[in-house]
Structures are given as structure tokens and as C-alpha cells.
Design a protein around this motif. Structure first.
Motif, PDB file in Angstrom:
ATOM      1  N   LYS A  62      32.901 -30.256  19.402  1.00 49.09           N
ATOM      2  CA  LYS A  62      32.134 -29.567  18.511  1.00 49.09           C
ATOM      3  C   LYS A  62      31.034 -30.429  17.807  1.00 49.09           C
ATOM      4  N   VAL A  63      31.339 -31.678  17.774  1.00 55.83           N
ATOM      5  CA  VAL A  63      30.305 -32.616  16.881  1.00 55.83           C
ATOM      6  C   VAL A  63      29.318 -33.322  18.003  1.00 55.83           C
ATOM      7  N   ILE A  64      29.655 -33.489  19.186  1.00 56.17           N
ATOM      8  CA  ILE A  64      28.872 -34.068  20.231  1.00 56.17           C
ATOM      9  C   ILE A  64      27.483 -33.221  20.488  1.00 56.17           C
ATOM     10  N   PRO A  65      27.512 -32.029  20.622  1.00 58.74           N
ATOM     11  CA  PRO A  65      26.260 -31.414  20.941  1.00 58.74           C
ATOM     12  C   PRO A  65      25.241 -31.626  19.715  1.00 58.74           C
ATOM     13  N   ARG A  66      25.702 -31.772  18.272  1.00 59.24           N
ATOM     14  CA  ARG A  66      24.555 -31.946  17.636  1.00 59.24           C
ATOM     15  C   ARG A  66      23.837 -33.290  17.632  1.00 59.24           C
ATOM     16  N   PHE A  67      24.017 -34.167  18.618  1.00 59.64           N
ATOM     17  CA  PHE A  67      23.545 -35.540  18.607  1.00 59.64           C
ATOM     18  C   PHE A  67      22.717 -35.288  20.119  1.00 59.64           C
ATOM     19  N   PRO A  68      21.523 -35.035  20.148  1.00 62.51           N
ATOM     20  CA  PRO A  68      20.832 -35.012  21.402  1.00 62.51           C
ATOM     21  C   PRO A  68      20.514 -36.523  21.883  1.00 62.51           C
ATOM     22  N   ALA A  69      20.723 -37.574  21.142  1.00 63.89           N
ATOM     23  CA  ALA A  69      20.685 -38.864  21.769  1.00 63.89           C
ATOM     24  C   ALA A  69      22.028 -39.237  22.412  1.00 63.89           C
ATOM     25  N   ILE A  70      23.138 -38.544  22.303  1.00 64.43           N
ATOM     26  CA  ILE A  70      24.130 -38.608  22.993  1.00 64.43           C
ATOM     27  C   ILE A  70      23.708 -38.363  24.655  1.00 64.43           C
ATOM     28  N   VAL A  71      23.506 -38.984  25.524  1.00 69.13           N
ATOM     29  CA  VAL A  71      23.331 -38.542  27.110  1.00 69.13           C
ATOM     30  C   VAL A  71      24.564 -38.378  27.996  1.00 69.13           C
ATOM     31  N   GLU A  72      25.584 -39.125  27.769  1.00 67.15           N
ATOM     32  CA  GLU A  72      26.591 -39.010  28.469  1.00 67.15           C
ATOM     33  C   GLU A  72      27.943 -39.310  27.441  1.00 67.15           C
ATOM     34  N   VAL A  73      29.181 -38.697  27.752  1.00 71.92           N
ATOM     35  CA  VAL A  73      30.466 -38.534  26.976  1.00 71.92           C
ATOM     36  C   VAL A  73      31.494 -38.766  27.990  1.00 71.92           C
ATOM     37  N   HIS A  74      32.248 -39.739  27.863  1.00 74.62           N
ATOM     38  CA  HIS A  74      33.307 -39.966  29.039  1.00 74.62           C
ATOM     39  C   HIS A  74      34.745 -40.145  28.109  1.00 74.62           C
ATOM     40  N   ARG A  75      35.855 -39.298  28.362  1.00 76.12           N
ATOM     41  CA  ARG A  75      37.063 -39.684  27.855  1.00 76.12           C
ATOM     42  C   ARG A  75      37.640 -40.662  28.694  1.00 76.12           C
ATOM     43  N   LEU A  76      38.265 -41.722  28.144  1.00 79.12           N
ATOM     44  CA  LEU A  76      38.724 -42.793  28.939  1.00 79.12           C
ATOM     45  C   LEU A  76      40.379 -43.055  28.710  1.00 79.12           C
ATOM     46  N   ALA A  77      41.036 -43.638  29.598  1.00 85.30           N
ATOM     47  CA  ALA A  77      42.526 -44.061  29.489  1.00 85.30           C
ATOM     48  C   ALA A  77      42.324 -45.636  29.059  1.00 85.30           C
ATOM     49  N   GLY A  78      43.199 -46.106  28.243  1.00 86.90           N
ATOM     50  CA  GLY A  78      43.127 -47.530  27.847  1.00 86.90           C
ATOM     51  C   GLY A  78      42.989 -47.464  26.325  1.00 86.90           C
ATOM     52  N   ASP A  79      42.463 -48.602  25.893  1.00 88.60           N
ATOM     53  CA  ASP A  79      42.323 -49.048  24.550  1.00 88.60           C
ATOM     54  C   ASP A  79      41.323 -48.082  23.700  1.00 88.60           C
ATOM     55  N   ILE A  80      40.315 -47.756  24.432  1.00 92.44           N
ATOM     56  CA  ILE A  80      39.125 -46.965  23.899  1.00 92.44           C
ATOM     57  C   ILE A  80      39.310 -45.424  24.369  1.00 92.44           C
ATOM     58  N   ASP A  81      39.027 -44.578  23.612  1.00 97.16           N
ATOM     59  CA  ASP A  81      39.532 -43.267  23.805  1.00 97.16           C
ATOM     60  C   ASP A  81      38.299 -42.552  24.406  1.00 97.16           C
ATOM     61  N   TYR A  82      37.009 -42.781  23.854  1.00 96.82           N
ATOM     62  CA  TYR A  82      35.811 -42.362  24.384  1.00 96.82           C
ATOM     63  C   TYR A  82      34.558 -43.290  24.716  1.00 96.82           C
ATOM     64  N   LEU A  83      33.931 -42.930  25.598  1.00100.46           N
ATOM     65  CA  LEU A  83      32.539 -44.084  25.646  1.00100.46           C
ATOM     66  C   LEU A  83      31.399 -42.864  25.447  1.00100.46           C
ATOM     67  N   LEU A  84      30.560 -43.205  24.626  1.00101.16           N
ATOM     68  CA  LEU A  84      29.211 -42.384  24.751  1.00101.16           C
ATOM     69  C   LEU A  84      28.043 -43.329  25.023  1.00101.16           C
ATOM     70  N   LYS A  85      27.176 -42.696  25.767  1.00101.17           N
ATOM     71  CA  LYS A  85      25.819 -43.416  26.154  1.00101.17           C
ATOM     72  C   LYS A  85      24.696 -42.677  25.328  1.00101.17           C
ATOM     73  N   VAL A  86      24.263 -43.611  24.397  1.00102.64           N
ATOM     74  CA  VAL A  86      23.106 -43.073  23.703  1.00102.64           C
ATOM     75  C   VAL A  86      21.724 -43.552  23.891  1.00102.64           C
ATOM     76  N   ALA A  87      20.798 -42.851  24.096  1.00103.40           N
ATOM     77  CA  ALA A  87      19.407 -43.342  24.015  1.00103.40           C
ATOM     78  C   ALA A  87      18.592 -43.041  22.933  1.00103.40           C
ATOM     79  N   VAL A  88      18.052 -44.085  22.103  1.00 97.02           N
ATOM     80  CA  VAL A  88      17.123 -43.881  20.890  1.00 97.02           C
ATOM     81  C   VAL A  88      15.971 -44.844  21.121  1.00 97.02           C
TER      82      VAL A  88
END
Length: 159
Positions: free
Chosen positions: A89-115
Motif C-alpha cells: 500500500k505504501v509503495i504507490p505513494r512514492f513515484p520516485a520508486i521505479v522498481e520494487v523486487h522482493r528478494l530471498a536472502g539477507d535483504i527482503d526488498y530492493l527498490l530502485k529510486v530515481a530522484v
């Protein structure tokens, strides 16, 4: 999405359209070895099956004032369905987030942000941390883009 089986011609069509979606049907047909009508029907079939999901213009982010790319790693505060739902629900509030990936491993999510710049990213970061409780957020700043493509590696020779 359909369980459409792609033959060599379908793969060639996809390969050509991933390189340049503005190709006129006549040129596309010539490049894949078909006449125009069967080629166009195949493109329509690929769209109807959900394989071609859209056609867009690719834009240089720096030329439109988005000169800073940041990869943001998120460790969720918990792994409950409720947290994931809130995250979605939160992600769409941020247009700067251009990609979102759910990951396996130590990190849960990876966001690509353009500003545009660091100041804007700092504002984004503060808003994100207020909107979403996380165990940890780590930012990695891209110094240079070596390769960026939207074309998937598709085998055009075999079926």
C-alpha cells in the motif's frame, strides 16, 4: 495469461519489438520473414496472451532531471502478511520508486529510486521511514550505469 507456446517467429517478433516498438508492421514483417497481415495477427495474439504487456517510450532519466539513481535495501520489521500488505500500500505513494523486487536472502526488498539530487533523496528517505516501519534501510548510490536494457534475452533460433 495464456499458455501460448512461442515458436521461432513469435520469438523473433518479440526480439524486434523489444529493440524498437515503433517499427512499422511492414518492417517488422520483413525482419521476421512474414507478410504484414500474419505478422500483425501474431502481434495481436502476443498482446492478447499478456506476453506483450505494453509499449512505451524509453527516456533518459538524467535528461528529464532525474540524475540520481539509488538502490534502497529494506529489511522488513517482520514477515507477516499484514506487513507485506502495508508495504504494498505504501509503495504507490512514492513515484520516485521505479522498481520494487522482493528478494530471498539477507535483504527482503530492493527498490530502485530515481530522484533529481541528494536533497530530494533525503526527503524521500525520511518520508519512507515515517510511512513504513523497517528493521533496516540501506541506500546504495549508483555512480554510473554501465548497462541498462528493457530487452529480455530471448532465444530466436530454437523453439
Amino acid at each position: 495469461m495464456s499458455d501460448l507456446t512461442l515458436d521461432r517467429i513469435d520469438r523473433k517478433i518479440l526480439d524486434q519489438l523489444m529493440q524498437d516498438a515503433t517499427l512499422p508492421v511492414a518492417q517488422l514483417a520483413e525482419r521476421v520473414g512474414l507478410s504484414q497481415t500474419p505478422c500483425w495477427k501474431r502481434v495481436q495474439k502476443l498482446e492478447a496472451a499478456g506476453i506483450i504487456t505494453g509499449r512505451v517510450a524509453l527516456v533518459d532519466p538524467a535528461r528529464i532531471g532525474l540524475g540520481l539513481t539509488v538502490f534502497v535495501e529494506i529489511e522488513a520489521s517482520d514477515h507477516t502478511p499484514e506487513w507485506r500488505a502495508e508495504f504494498r500500500k505504501v509503495i504507490p505513494r512514492f513515484p520516485a520508486i521505479v522498481e520494487v523486487h522482493r528478494l530471498a536472502g539477507d535483504i527482503d526488498y530492493l527498490l530502485k529510486v530515481a530522484v533529481p539530487d541528494m536533497t530530494t533523496f533525503d526527503e524521500f528517505y525520511l518520508q519512507l521511514t515515517r510511512a513504513l516501519p523497517c528493521r533496516n534501510i540501506t541506500s546504495k548510490f549508483s555512480m554510473e550505469t554501465i548497462r541498462n536494457t528493457t530487452a529480455w534475452p530471448i532465444d530466436v533460433e530454437t523453439v
